[in-house]
Enzyme design. Structure first.
Site, PDB file in Angstrom:
ATOM      1  N   ASP A  90      93.366  45.874 -22.811  1.00 27.48           N
ATOM      2  CA  ASP A  90      93.268  44.730 -21.905  1.00 27.48           C
ATOM      3  C   ASP A  90      93.398  43.446 -22.724  1.00 27.48           C
ATOM      4  OD1 ASP A  90      90.884  44.558 -23.215  1.00 27.48           O
ATOM      5  OD2 ASP A  90      89.633  44.893 -21.463  1.00 27.48           O
ATOM      6  N   SER A  91      93.346  42.317 -22.056  1.00 27.28           N
ATOM      7  CA  SER A  91      93.651  41.055 -22.743  1.00 27.28           C
ATOM      8  C   SER A  91      92.437  40.430 -23.406  1.00 27.28           C
ATOM      9  CB  SER A  91      94.204  40.062 -21.728  1.00 27.28           C
ATOM     10  OG  SER A  91      93.157  39.654 -20.854  1.00 27.28           O
ATOM     11  N   GLY A  93      90.314  38.811 -21.641  1.00 23.40           N
ATOM     12  CA  GLY A  93      89.890  37.768 -20.714  1.00 23.40           C
ATOM     13  C   GLY A  93      88.709  38.186 -19.843  1.00 23.40           C
ATOM     14  N   ASP A 144      94.833  36.492 -18.728  1.00 23.83           N
ATOM     15  CA  ASP A 144      94.758  35.839 -17.415  1.00 23.83           C
ATOM     16  C   ASP A 144      93.386  35.212 -17.208  1.00 23.83           C
ATOM     17  OD1 ASP A 144      93.348  38.239 -17.328  1.00 23.83           O
ATOM     18  OD2 ASP A 144      93.674  38.490 -15.183  1.00 23.83           O
ATOM     19  N   ASP A 270      91.612  52.551 -14.180  1.00 19.42           N
ATOM     20  CA  ASP A 270      90.652  52.756 -15.270  1.00 19.42           C
ATOM     21  C   ASP A 270      89.301  52.324 -14.749  1.00 19.42           C
ATOM     22  OD1 ASP A 270      91.178  49.721 -15.522  1.00 19.42           O
ATOM     23  OD2 ASP A 270      89.512  50.068 -16.881  1.00 19.42           O
TER      24      ASP A 270
END
Lengths: 376, 376
Positions: A90-91, A93, A144, A270
């Protein structure tokens, strides 16, 4: 990279195949979460035994500890964690949003104090891409901004514009740096935001699709909204996403929710829930969840569920209950394994049902039995 | 039941084979401890992967939780814990001594308050035998009294007499009840006491041998005495134990101590230390123990030890260190597995060295490298 193999005649469910740097992923798929480079309590051998095709790593956690440079210098995340099948990161964020303190969002990125030692840090779209490139995941998520639920429309609009601007900066970074994943290339998924507003979801989806990514996630779900809003977020996004790209609902959900989303055209899921509730003694069964610590299971010779994997089915509920009461780590392992098996079997059965053209029947039959809650 | 297959020409080390109800055990052997019906952090599949031939269960713990009647009604300990190879159970005496509160020893048995909820309980020779019969272990230990270190000679004398009287009562119970272990018969080992006095050790050994048990343990060791006294306890007991019966040093020891005891004619060992220190980050290596949490291993790509089993060797020290710092359960699993592998490999190598007639050379070479402590 992604191919649709079959579509269910009576809903949006589809079966697909994704080719990634570290292997093939059959969709719909559930992805176990390995937050800190380990799917909690499990050895990679067990993830293989479970038939896990792809696992997650959390950029925020691995950035903080042991640090992405350490992992990069040791040969990237696959080698570090001894896992040679695909990984999605994931990022970061969402973790900054949910774990860090004193967040301040600017156009540049997010300043915050981390949850481990309170150090002041800043995460930007470029840094998120750089960390994920260092980790060498097969799929990296764009950075994001995830609006809370509920939020004002004004906030959602601004947040969405920011997410699009950040997506462009991610795209620029990717084009310039051409990140790799092992012997192959790293793939990148955009994240559709827009909170509960249909037109904002559409706008977000269109803007991201214009930028052209390898797949698209529905973000801003599972943040406390009612299930109805969760389904709407998917329904409002999916029609504007390309048919030939995978769709991913982030951080979801219960077994019935996953089936409902598959029926709405989602391919990837997930969730930490199966392993998290396992560590508190909750096990999924075809008749709904049970709490293994209950006295009712003191002398129960049956396995957790008739669907249990042999790795767990060899033990009685009575034994696993005893292990929990006695504080034995094997208890956490067995329920974590069992719950992941339950979710992976669920998506495997969904794939088969789609191929056979009877997904709706499978979904309804599963949910009927699951929600009758005969067990407790 | 026990056969000596080979003797080392230059010391008392011997290689043997024990036939038990649930299978064959090659000696000298290290026995992993499964206190509460689980070798901490490990699945039975891993114990098999380790080549564990026999494991321990603790009578005191299983009596308190879940209760021996529960285990008996569920098909005895092998079935309950899903382990079909041999199991040895201790008598419960040592745990009453080390864990329970307000102990009062009388001729009848030991009254105490248990360590879980403070309930008043009493353990007697007959009850210990009955509990172990319910558990259905392959080898049950007689109920003894373990004097502290140091203790007065007067105390040691009285304690030894009590242990002998209790041994007779255990023998009576066994003859009357003929306990089983699965399809076979349960075996029973006497425990030699006598603290640090050579004549008391001899007396204890002779009295137990007169009663004729299937094997003999050296008890009252590893209770805080210096290593020299520990070795003497063995040296003072072994000459009075029959050559054709297995000998067991209870609750021992470090890798060099185990080799020293094998050289003095001991066949069986158990110790919680390998798994306990693993949970605190200590790993055994051929160059002595290391603490995996040390900064020195932050970027160390090597496995824990050149002797590591592939199940653990696939991970770098850097990764395992990371898992420890991040609080991941996999860290505890990997080091527990590794340390047990180290101890099982140690006794397997000792067996081979005895067969090849070079045990002393093997022992000295191992200890030399191990105690040079190059690693830290």
């Amino acid at each position: 990279m992604f191919e649709v193999l079959a579509r269910d005649p009576s809903c949006n469910a589809r079966r697909g195949r994704m080719e990634l740097a570290h292997g093939t992923v059959e969709t719909p798929i559930f992805m176990p979460v390995g937050t800190q480079g380990s799917v909690k309590t499990l050895h990679p051998d067990e993830l293989e035994l479970l038939g896990s095709q792809i696992i997650l790593g959390n950029t925020y956690h691995l950035w903080l500890r042991p640090g992405h440079e350490v992992i990069r210098d040791l040969g990237a995340l696959h080698k570090f964690a001894s896992w040679d099948r695909p990984i999605l990161t994931d990022s970061g964020g969402f973790q900054v949003w949910s774990l860090a303190k004193l967040r301040k969002i600017t156009d540049e990125g997010v300043r915050f104090q981390n949850h481990i030692d309170g150090s002041r840090m800043m995460l930007t779209p470029e840094l998120s891409m750089e960390i994920q490139a260092s980790l060498g995941s097969d799929i990296a998520m764009l950075f994001d901004e995830c609006p809370p639920y509920p939020c004002e429309r004004k906030y959602a609009e601004k947040s969405l514009d920011l997410t699009t601007r950040w997506a462009k900066r991610c795209k620029d970074w990717i084009e310039k740096n051409q990140p790799r994943s092992g012997e192959g290339i790293q793939r990148h998924f955009g994240i559709v935001q827009g909170s509960i507003w249909a037109d904002l979801r559409e706008k977000s989806a269109r803007e991201l699709v214009n930028l052209d990514f390898d797949g698209y996630a529905i973000g801003g779900v599972s943040v406390g909204e009612p299930e109805e809003e969760m389904m709407k977020a998917v329904e409002h996004s999916v029609p504007f996403l390309p048919e030939d790209k995978p769709r991913y609902a982030m951080g979801l959900g219960t077994p019935p929710q996953i089936l409902e989303m598959i029926g709405r055209g989602v391919d990837m899921f997930d969730c930490v829930m199966p392993t998290r509730v396992a560590r508190h003694g909750q096990a999924f069964t075809l008749d709904g969840p049970i709490h293994i610590k209950n006295l009712a299971y003191e002398r129960d010779e049956r396995p957790i569920c008739e669907s249990s994997h042999p790795h767990v089915a060899r033990f009685s509920r009575a034994y696993i209950r005893h292990l929990f009461r006695a504080g034995e780590i094997l208890a956490l392992r067995l329920l974590s394994f069992h719950n992941l098996h339950f979710f992976l079997r669920l998506t495997a059965n969904a794939r088969q049902a789609i191929s056979e053209g009877n997904f709706l029947e499978f979904k309804e039959s599963f949910i009927r039995r699951y929600t009758q809650a005969k067990s407790e």
